[in-house]
Design a protein around this motif. Sequence first.
Motif, PDB file in Angstrom:
ATOM      1  N   ASP A  69      12.728   6.226   0.132  1.00  0.00           N
ATOM      2  CA  ASP A  69      13.784   5.282   0.455  1.00  0.00           C
ATOM      3  C   ASP A  69      14.491   5.769   1.710  1.00  0.00           C
ATOM      4  O   ASP A  69      15.153   6.799   1.695  1.00  0.00           O
ATOM      5  N   LEU A  70      14.367   4.997   2.797  1.00  0.00           N
ATOM      6  CA  LEU A  70      15.011   5.366   4.049  1.00  0.00           C
ATOM      7  C   LEU A  70      16.290   4.577   4.276  1.00  0.00           C
ATOM      8  O   LEU A  70      16.854   4.603   5.339  1.00  0.00           O
ATOM      9  N   GLY A  71      16.727   3.843   3.264  1.00  0.00           N
ATOM     10  CA  GLY A  71      17.962   3.073   3.395  1.00  0.00           C
ATOM     11  C   GLY A  71      17.792   1.798   4.180  1.00  0.00           C
ATOM     12  O   GLY A  71      18.748   1.284   4.729  1.00  0.00           O
TER      13      GLY A  71
ATOM     14  N   TYR B 287       0.812  -1.214   0.000  1.00  0.00           N
ATOM     15  CA  TYR B 287       0.000   0.000   0.000  1.00  0.00           C
ATOM     16  C   TYR B 287       0.845   1.264   0.000  1.00  0.00           C
ATOM     17  O   TYR B 287       0.322   2.352   0.154  1.00  0.00           O
ATOM     18  N   GLN B 288       2.155   1.149  -0.111  1.00  0.00           N
ATOM     19  CA  GLN B 288       3.071   2.287  -0.095  1.00  0.00           C
ATOM     20  C   GLN B 288       2.797   3.169   1.121  1.00  0.00           C
ATOM     21  O   GLN B 288       2.513   4.350   1.013  1.00  0.00           O
ATOM     22  N   GLN B 289       2.885   2.560   2.293  1.00  0.00           N
ATOM     23  CA  GLN B 289       2.594   3.264   3.532  1.00  0.00           C
ATOM     24  C   GLN B 289       3.852   3.371   4.375  1.00  0.00           C
ATOM     25  O   GLN B 289       4.618   2.424   4.483  1.00  0.00           O
ATOM     26  N   MET B 290       4.068   4.541   4.962  1.00  0.00           N
ATOM     27  CA  MET B 290       5.208   4.799   5.829  1.00  0.00           C
ATOM     28  C   MET B 290       4.686   5.281   7.172  1.00  0.00           C
ATOM     29  O   MET B 290       3.623   5.875   7.255  1.00  0.00           O
ATOM     30  N   VAL B 291       5.478   5.028   8.233  1.00  0.00           N
ATOM     31  CA  VAL B 291       5.096   5.459   9.573  1.00  0.00           C
ATOM     32  C   VAL B 291       6.192   6.390  10.104  1.00  0.00           C
ATOM     33  O   VAL B 291       7.374   6.064  10.021  1.00  0.00           O
ATOM     34  N   PHE B 292       5.781   7.541  10.621  1.00  0.00           N
ATOM     35  CA  PHE B 292       6.720   8.527  11.137  1.00  0.00           C
ATOM     36  C   PHE B 292       6.337   8.927  12.546  1.00  0.00           C
ATOM     37  O   PHE B 292       5.148   9.019  12.876  1.00  0.00           O
ATOM     38  N   GLU B 293       7.341   9.187  13.382  1.00  0.00           N
ATOM     39  CA  GLU B 293       7.104   9.802  14.683  1.00  0.00           C
ATOM     40  C   GLU B 293       7.089  11.305  14.442  1.00  0.00           C
ATOM     41  O   GLU B 293       7.998  11.846  13.819  1.00  0.00           O
ATOM     42  N   VAL B 294       6.034  11.968  14.929  1.00  0.00           N
ATOM     43  CA  VAL B 294       5.853  13.390  14.634  1.00  0.00           C
ATOM     44  C   VAL B 294       5.629  14.183  15.922  1.00  0.00           C
ATOM     45  O   VAL B 294       5.437  13.604  16.992  1.00  0.00           O
ATOM     46  N   ARG B 295       5.625  15.502  15.792  1.00  0.00           N
ATOM     47  CA  ARG B 295       5.380  16.380  16.942  1.00  0.00           C
ATOM     48  C   ARG B 295       3.950  16.209  17.435  1.00  0.00           C
ATOM     49  O   ARG B 295       3.045  15.904  16.661  1.00  0.00           O
ATOM     50  N   GLN B 296       3.745  16.442  18.731  1.00  0.00           N
ATOM     51  CA  GLN B 296       2.418  16.291  19.331  1.00  0.00           C
ATOM     52  C   GLN B 296       1.407  17.287  18.757  1.00  0.00           C
ATOM     53  O   GLN B 296       0.230  16.982  18.650  1.00  0.00           O
ATOM     54  N   ASP B 297       1.852  18.476  18.371  1.00  0.00           N
ATOM     55  CA  ASP B 297       0.925  19.501  17.905  1.00  0.00           C
ATOM     56  C   ASP B 297       0.785  19.541  16.382  1.00  0.00           C
ATOM     57  O   ASP B 297       0.201  20.465  15.837  1.00  0.00           O
ATOM     58  N   ALA B 298       1.290  18.525  15.696  1.00  0.00           N
ATOM     59  CA  ALA B 298       1.215  18.489  14.232  1.00  0.00           C
ATOM     60  C   ALA B 298      -0.197  18.131  13.775  1.00  0.00           C
ATOM     61  O   ALA B 298      -0.859  17.296  14.377  1.00  0.00           O
ATOM     62  N   THR B 299      -0.658  18.774  12.712  1.00  0.00           N
ATOM     63  CA  THR B 299      -1.968  18.480  12.145  1.00  0.00           C
ATOM     64  C   THR B 299      -1.794  17.700  10.839  1.00  0.00           C
ATOM     65  O   THR B 299      -0.704  17.673  10.252  1.00  0.00           O
TER      66      THR B 299
ATOM     67  N   GLN C 140       6.933  18.051   0.609  1.00  0.00           N
ATOM     68  CA  GLN C 140       8.047  18.949   0.324  1.00  0.00           C
ATOM     69  C   GLN C 140       9.403  18.333   0.654  1.00  0.00           C
ATOM     70  O   GLN C 140      10.368  18.532  -0.072  1.00  0.00           O
ATOM     71  N   LEU C 141       9.493  17.578   1.748  1.00  0.00           N
ATOM     72  CA  LEU C 141      10.779  17.011   2.155  1.00  0.00           C
ATOM     73  C   LEU C 141      11.227  15.860   1.262  1.00  0.00           C
ATOM     74  O   LEU C 141      12.409  15.719   0.971  1.00  0.00           O
ATOM     75  N   PHE C 142      10.281  15.002   0.849  1.00  0.00           N
ATOM     76  CA  PHE C 142      10.648  13.799   0.105  1.00  0.00           C
ATOM     77  C   PHE C 142      10.251  13.836  -1.366  1.00  0.00           C
ATOM     78  O   PHE C 142      10.475  12.864  -2.091  1.00  0.00           O
ATOM     79  N   ASN C 143       9.633  14.929  -1.832  1.00  0.00           N
ATOM     80  CA  ASN C 143       9.198  15.072  -3.229  1.00  0.00           C
ATOM     81  C   ASN C 143       8.336  13.896  -3.680  1.00  0.00           C
ATOM     82  O   ASN C 143       8.621  13.243  -4.689  1.00  0.00           O
ATOM     83  N   VAL C 144       7.285  13.611  -2.924  1.00  0.00           N
ATOM     84  CA  VAL C 144       6.343  12.548  -3.246  1.00  0.00           C
ATOM     85  C   VAL C 144       4.926  13.106  -3.160  1.00  0.00           C
ATOM     86  O   VAL C 144       4.710  14.202  -2.648  1.00  0.00           O
TER      87      VAL C 144
END
Length: 99
Positions: free
Chosen positions: A93-95, A26-38, A48-52
């Motif tokens: 690609d996270l290596g 499903y081309q799914q990634m999991v990230f730990e993010v800031r508590q106040d992120a929307t 913007q960071l990964f150009n996807v």
Amino acid sequence: MNQERLLTIIKAPHISEKASQSDGGYQQMVFEVRQDATKPELRTAIEQLFNVKVRSVRVCVNKPKPARFGQIKGHHGAWKKAYVTLEKGSMIDLGQKTA
């Protein structure tokens, strides 16, 4: 949106057994993010960071869990993770090495 904030929203990729199984084609990634992120901020930051292209973002807040350190009671901190589903043809690609 503030460019500095976009760079600090994503803390790290969350690599676990469940996270690696959640891809499942499903081309799914999991990230730990800031508590106040929307969700809109997360979408913009990933694009913007990964150009996807991001299809959807789901977030999950993990509650603090009790812990003991000898006789001292405490707790592990709460943290937030984001499940990001990418459009077909997009890949981050996270290596990671696959078995």
